[in-house]
Design a protein around this motif. Sequence first.
Motif, PDB file in Angstrom:
ATOM      1  N   LEU A 113      -4.672  11.818 -10.191  1.00 30.30           N
ATOM      2  CA  LEU A 113      -3.585  11.043  -9.600  1.00 30.30           C
ATOM      3  C   LEU A 113      -2.885  10.177 -10.641  1.00 30.30           C
ATOM      4  O   LEU A 113      -1.653  10.069 -10.644  1.00 30.30           O
ATOM      5  N   ASP A 114      -3.647   9.564 -11.526  1.00 28.00           N
ATOM      6  CA  ASP A 114      -3.042   8.741 -12.569  1.00 28.00           C
ATOM      7  C   ASP A 114      -2.153   9.597 -13.474  1.00 28.00           C
ATOM      8  O   ASP A 114      -1.056   9.173 -13.864  1.00 28.00           O
ATOM      9  N   ARG A 115      -2.619  10.790 -13.795  1.00 29.97           N
ATOM     10  CA  ARG A 115      -1.826  11.673 -14.675  1.00 29.97           C
ATOM     11  C   ARG A 115      -0.529  12.116 -14.019  1.00 29.97           C
ATOM     12  O   ARG A 115       0.498  12.250 -14.695  1.00 29.97           O
ATOM     13  N   THR A 116      -0.554  12.357 -12.726  1.00 32.69           N
ATOM     14  CA  THR A 116       0.640  12.880 -12.058  1.00 32.69           C
ATOM     15  C   THR A 116       1.586  11.778 -11.584  1.00 32.69           C
ATOM     16  O   THR A 116       2.803  11.972 -11.568  1.00 32.69           O
ATOM     17  N   ILE A 117       1.051  10.633 -11.193  1.00 30.21           N
ATOM     18  CA  ILE A 117       1.893   9.564 -10.634  1.00 30.21           C
ATOM     19  C   ILE A 117       2.569   8.749 -11.724  1.00 30.21           C
ATOM     20  O   ILE A 117       3.747   8.380 -11.606  1.00 30.21           O
ATOM     21  N   ARG A 118       1.866   8.476 -12.811  1.00 29.05           N
ATOM     22  CA  ARG A 118       2.397   7.572 -13.832  1.00 29.05           C
ATOM     23  C   ARG A 118       3.744   8.027 -14.399  1.00 29.05           C
ATOM     24  O   ARG A 118       4.677   7.206 -14.518  1.00 29.05           O
ATOM     25  N   PRO A 119       3.930   9.318 -14.756  1.00 29.85           N
ATOM     26  CA  PRO A 119       5.246   9.712 -15.302  1.00 29.85           C
ATOM     27  C   PRO A 119       6.368   9.639 -14.273  1.00 29.85           C
ATOM     28  O   PRO A 119       7.543   9.536 -14.640  1.00 29.85           O
ATOM     29  N   ASP A 120       6.015   9.701 -12.979  1.00 29.83           N
ATOM     30  CA  ASP A 120       7.028   9.772 -11.929  1.00 29.83           C
ATOM     31  C   ASP A 120       7.140   8.480 -11.132  1.00 29.83           C
ATOM     32  O   ASP A 120       7.757   8.442 -10.070  1.00 29.83           O
ATOM     33  N   ARG A 128      11.615   4.073  -6.275  1.00 29.98           N
ATOM     34  CA  ARG A 128      13.000   4.037  -5.774  1.00 29.98           C
ATOM     35  C   ARG A 128      13.087   4.694  -4.397  1.00 29.98           C
ATOM     36  O   ARG A 128      13.751   4.181  -3.495  1.00 29.98           O
ATOM     37  N   LEU A 129      12.405   5.820  -4.258  1.00 30.82           N
ATOM     38  CA  LEU A 129      12.412   6.501  -2.966  1.00 30.82           C
ATOM     39  C   LEU A 129      11.758   5.615  -1.905  1.00 30.82           C
ATOM     40  O   LEU A 129      12.258   5.489  -0.775  1.00 30.82           O
ATOM     41  N   LEU A 183       7.812  13.475   2.982  1.00 31.08           N
ATOM     42  CA  LEU A 183       7.053  14.691   2.693  1.00 31.08           C
ATOM     43  C   LEU A 183       7.766  15.568   1.672  1.00 31.08           C
ATOM     44  O   LEU A 183       7.109  16.298   0.909  1.00 31.08           O
ATOM     45  N   ALA A 184       9.098  15.497   1.650  1.00 31.83           N
ATOM     46  CA  ALA A 184       9.855  16.322   0.715  1.00 31.83           C
ATOM     47  C   ALA A 184       9.555  15.978  -0.732  1.00 31.83           C
ATOM     48  O   ALA A 184       9.730  16.806  -1.629  1.00 31.83           O
ATOM     49  N   VAL A 185       9.092  14.765  -0.984  1.00 28.15           N
ATOM     50  CA  VAL A 185       8.759  14.361  -2.351  1.00 28.15           C
ATOM     51  C   VAL A 185       7.552  15.125  -2.865  1.00 28.15           C
ATOM     52  O   VAL A 185       7.429  15.414  -4.056  1.00 28.15           O
ATOM     53  N   GLY A 186       6.645  15.464  -1.979  1.00 24.59           N
ATOM     54  CA  GLY A 186       5.469  16.234  -2.380  1.00 24.59           C
ATOM     55  C   GLY A 186       4.400  15.424  -3.080  1.00 24.59           C
ATOM     56  O   GLY A 186       3.548  15.988  -3.766  1.00 24.59           O
ATOM     57  N   SER A 187       4.417  14.099  -2.927  1.00 24.57           N
ATOM     58  CA  SER A 187       3.407  13.259  -3.552  1.00 24.57           C
ATOM     59  C   SER A 187       2.530  12.633  -2.482  1.00 24.57           C
ATOM     60  O   SER A 187       3.044  12.034  -1.529  1.00 24.57           O
ATOM     61  N   PRO A 188       1.199  12.739  -2.617  1.00 23.90           N
ATOM     62  CA  PRO A 188       0.313  12.106  -1.626  1.00 23.90           C
ATOM     63  C   PRO A 188       0.339  10.587  -1.694  1.00 23.90           C
ATOM     64  O   PRO A 188      -0.206   9.924  -0.810  1.00 23.90           O
ATOM     65  N   ALA A 189       0.968  10.021  -2.748  1.00 23.21           N
ATOM     66  CA  ALA A 189       0.978   8.566  -2.908  1.00 23.21           C
ATOM     67  C   ALA A 189       1.916   7.874  -1.924  1.00 23.21           C
ATOM     68  O   ALA A 189       1.814   6.673  -1.713  1.00 23.21           O
ATOM     69  N   SER A 206      -1.035 -10.430  -4.271  1.00 22.00           N
ATOM     70  CA  SER A 206      -1.126  -8.984  -4.121  1.00 22.00           C
ATOM     71  C   SER A 206      -0.527  -8.490  -2.822  1.00 22.00           C
ATOM     72  O   SER A 206      -0.501  -7.304  -2.584  1.00 22.00           O
ATOM     73  N   GLU A 207      -0.019  -9.390  -1.944  1.00 26.37           N
ATOM     74  CA  GLU A 207       0.460  -8.933  -0.655  1.00 26.37           C
ATOM     75  C   GLU A 207       1.786  -8.200  -0.752  1.00 26.37           C
ATOM     76  O   GLU A 207       2.195  -7.534   0.176  1.00 26.37           O
ATOM     77  N   VAL A 208       2.528  -8.388  -1.842  1.00 25.76           N
ATOM     78  CA  VAL A 208       3.750  -7.620  -2.043  1.00 25.76           C
ATOM     79  C   VAL A 208       3.515  -6.694  -3.220  1.00 25.76           C
ATOM     80  O   VAL A 208       3.863  -7.013  -4.351  1.00 25.76           O
ATOM     81  N   PRO A 209       2.921  -5.528  -2.994  1.00 27.48           N
ATOM     82  CA  PRO A 209       2.394  -4.752  -4.096  1.00 27.48           C
ATOM     83  C   PRO A 209       3.403  -3.853  -4.781  1.00 27.48           C
ATOM     84  O   PRO A 209       3.116  -3.329  -5.834  1.00 27.48           O
ATOM     85  N   TRP A 210       4.585  -3.665  -4.193  1.00 30.23           N
ATOM     86  CA  TRP A 210       5.451  -2.626  -4.714  1.00 30.23           C
ATOM     87  C   TRP A 210       6.619  -3.196  -5.481  1.00 30.23           C
ATOM     88  O   TRP A 210       7.254  -4.138  -5.055  1.00 30.23           O
ATOM     89  N   LYS A 211       6.910  -2.591  -6.608  1.00 30.75           N
ATOM     90  CA  LYS A 211       8.068  -2.993  -7.415  1.00 30.75           C
ATOM     91  C   LYS A 211       9.251  -2.153  -6.954  1.00 30.75           C
ATOM     92  O   LYS A 211       9.634  -1.176  -7.564  1.00 30.75           O
ATOM     93  N   GLN A 212       9.808  -2.534  -5.815  1.00 23.69           N
ATOM     94  CA  GLN A 212      10.902  -1.777  -5.226  1.00 23.69           C
ATOM     95  C   GLN A 212      12.212  -2.326  -5.764  1.00 23.69           C
ATOM     96  O   GLN A 212      12.756  -3.294  -5.242  1.00 23.69           O
ATOM     97  N   ALA A 213      12.724  -1.677  -6.794  1.00 25.32           N
ATOM     98  CA  ALA A 213      13.868  -2.216  -7.510  1.00 25.32           C
ATOM     99  C   ALA A 213      15.076  -2.411  -6.599  1.00 25.32           C
ATOM    100  O   ALA A 213      15.754  -3.429  -6.660  1.00 25.32           O
ATOM    101  N   GLU A 214      15.344  -1.420  -5.732  1.00 21.99           N
ATOM    102  CA  GLU A 214      16.532  -1.525  -4.900  1.00 21.99           C
ATOM    103  C   GLU A 214      16.287  -2.412  -3.689  1.00 21.99           C
ATOM    104  O   GLU A 214      17.103  -3.250  -3.337  1.00 21.99           O
ATOM    105  N   ALA A 215      15.136  -2.219  -3.047  1.00 23.75           N
ATOM    106  CA  ALA A 215      14.882  -2.936  -1.796  1.00 23.75           C
ATOM    107  C   ALA A 215      14.669  -4.423  -2.007  1.00 23.75           C
ATOM    108  O   ALA A 215      14.927  -5.222  -1.125  1.00 23.75           O
TER     109      ALA A 215
END
Length: 592
Positions: A330-337, A343-344, A502-508, A548-557
């Motif tokens: 998961l680290d190998r596949t998620i980190r580059p993307d 953003r999604l 689901l269209a993204v195809g990432s389990p994350a 830690s309650e706001v865990p996501w770096k959502q640039a647009e949101a």
Amino acid sequence: MGGRPSSPLDKRQQQHLRGQVDALMKNFLPQYRVQLAASVLRQISRELVPQELAGCQLLHSKKLPRVREHRGPLIQLQGHPLQWQPVFCVLRGDGRLEWFSRREEYENGGRPLGSAALTGYTVLTSQHEYLHLLDTLCPDSPGDHTEEEPEPLLEMPVNFPLFLQHPFRRHLCFSAATGEMQRAWRLALQGGIRLRGTVLQRSQAPAAHAFLDTIRLYRQHKGHFGHDDMTLGSDAEVSAAQARTGTPRNSLGPHRSPRSPLLQVLTAVLMRELLPALQAQIQTGLRGAGRARAWAWTELLDAVHAAVLAGASAGLRAFQLEKDELLAALDRTIRPDVDHLLRLRGRVSAKLLAEVQGPLESCLSRKVDAQLPRLTQTLLSTVEAALAAVQTLLVQGMDRLSRHLRGSPSSTRLRKELMADAVATFLQLADQCLTTALDCIQAAQQLEKVRGRVLKKFQSDSSSFQRKFVRRWQICIFLPFVLSQLEPSCKAELSEFEGEVLAVGSPALTIEGIYEDVIQGALLQRIDRELKKALGASDVSCALDGCSEVPWKQAEADEETEAQRGTCPKQPGTCTEVQPLYPLLPPGTFWS
């Protein structure tokens, strides 16, 4: 209690339990895999946020929390038939209670008569309260009455009792000789329970966060909202369960054992699911009446717990290697993307918020806003009192060291005592200023300076910690409630957005995870606003940016939210290795 009879479960019942546990594990592990992916994404996202925002002054202690060892004579209700017998009890630093036949057995390194990690236990010091508990555990049904005599020892008056009650384990009944001894043991036992009850929550590992999220979602899917008291455990408990069920130590898999806190939490969840069926199938067949029957029920539950613990251990051990490989992949596949995924996530969050805004705002306005002020004040005052008590203990410890130095001819001896007793920050600063060239008076003067610096750092971190602690507890209290209130109306709307995720195809990325973050974000705005009013500070949000309650770096949101907050300046002099003070540690932790 003490010598135990054979298991009250026959082979058919044990086999039936194993089948039930296997079925439950098959439902649990797929959800765990999904949450592992989400947790890895969360961890990578946090790495993108500057760590200076935490702003803590005290150094991070690498020493694991422990409780002060406590020991002394008690009497214990044990054996078959039950009788009060003298024992010598020892509470270990890791929160494990052991009892020996006499003090000499302990001092000579003998094996204890019994032991129990204080996992999920509650201490009762009222015999009336404990007997009432027994009355509610296994109430008599019409036609259940027998001619058997009730167990008299359960009702014999005890002057200074210490009852350790567990929802799924055999009860432990002790008695002290005096009220002072009873109070000392109560505080020590509560410290051990508190220590063992927070192991998993203190972990920063993605797998630990994923596990807790899986447990929470697993129970939500079954209609159970809210945060339960997580019961954690130790390898000693796993070994005891294997011994009670006859499971060889090496038969549960070739890989290293799963972390025992995970195992204990999962076992508690499985026990909760099995309990209604057990009560219907087995409880009616118990012999005896009244409290003796309730006591027999706790012994039966203990045997069931051991069987479930062994089954859950086998399931987690079998999954251990897969989990390690999955985390690496998961680290190998998620980190580059990661940027694309975040953003999604931000876009879907914005759309989802617009969809649920109406019922969400209605719920917060009608059912949350009225409760926030009182809860905020209650939590703030409670934490303030706890931090004041911790500061008092800290001052007492530093003063004790200073007094010892003024009367000690050996600075070498002092340095050894510091290594054993002082907290991390005081230890490091003192170690830097104490040299063999100083006499005792000069060294004491240096320690006085260190004392002042540590107290300033402590007070700075206390203010920040108070806000963070209150904020997190408000989320724990209100988020499950809001989710349960919105469940009928808003959960159905999620299917509209599921295809985009689901269209993204990432389990994350999961639509359920995004939905909960949207609800939590709206709730946090309310909480932060109330905290500002309660504390009268304009920089509350800045102080909490590291939470830690706001865990996501959502640039647009998050652009609009960040603009409203402003930015947090980096605090000068911040240590590179920092960690906020851990909440409400038992008194012995800082000086053990």
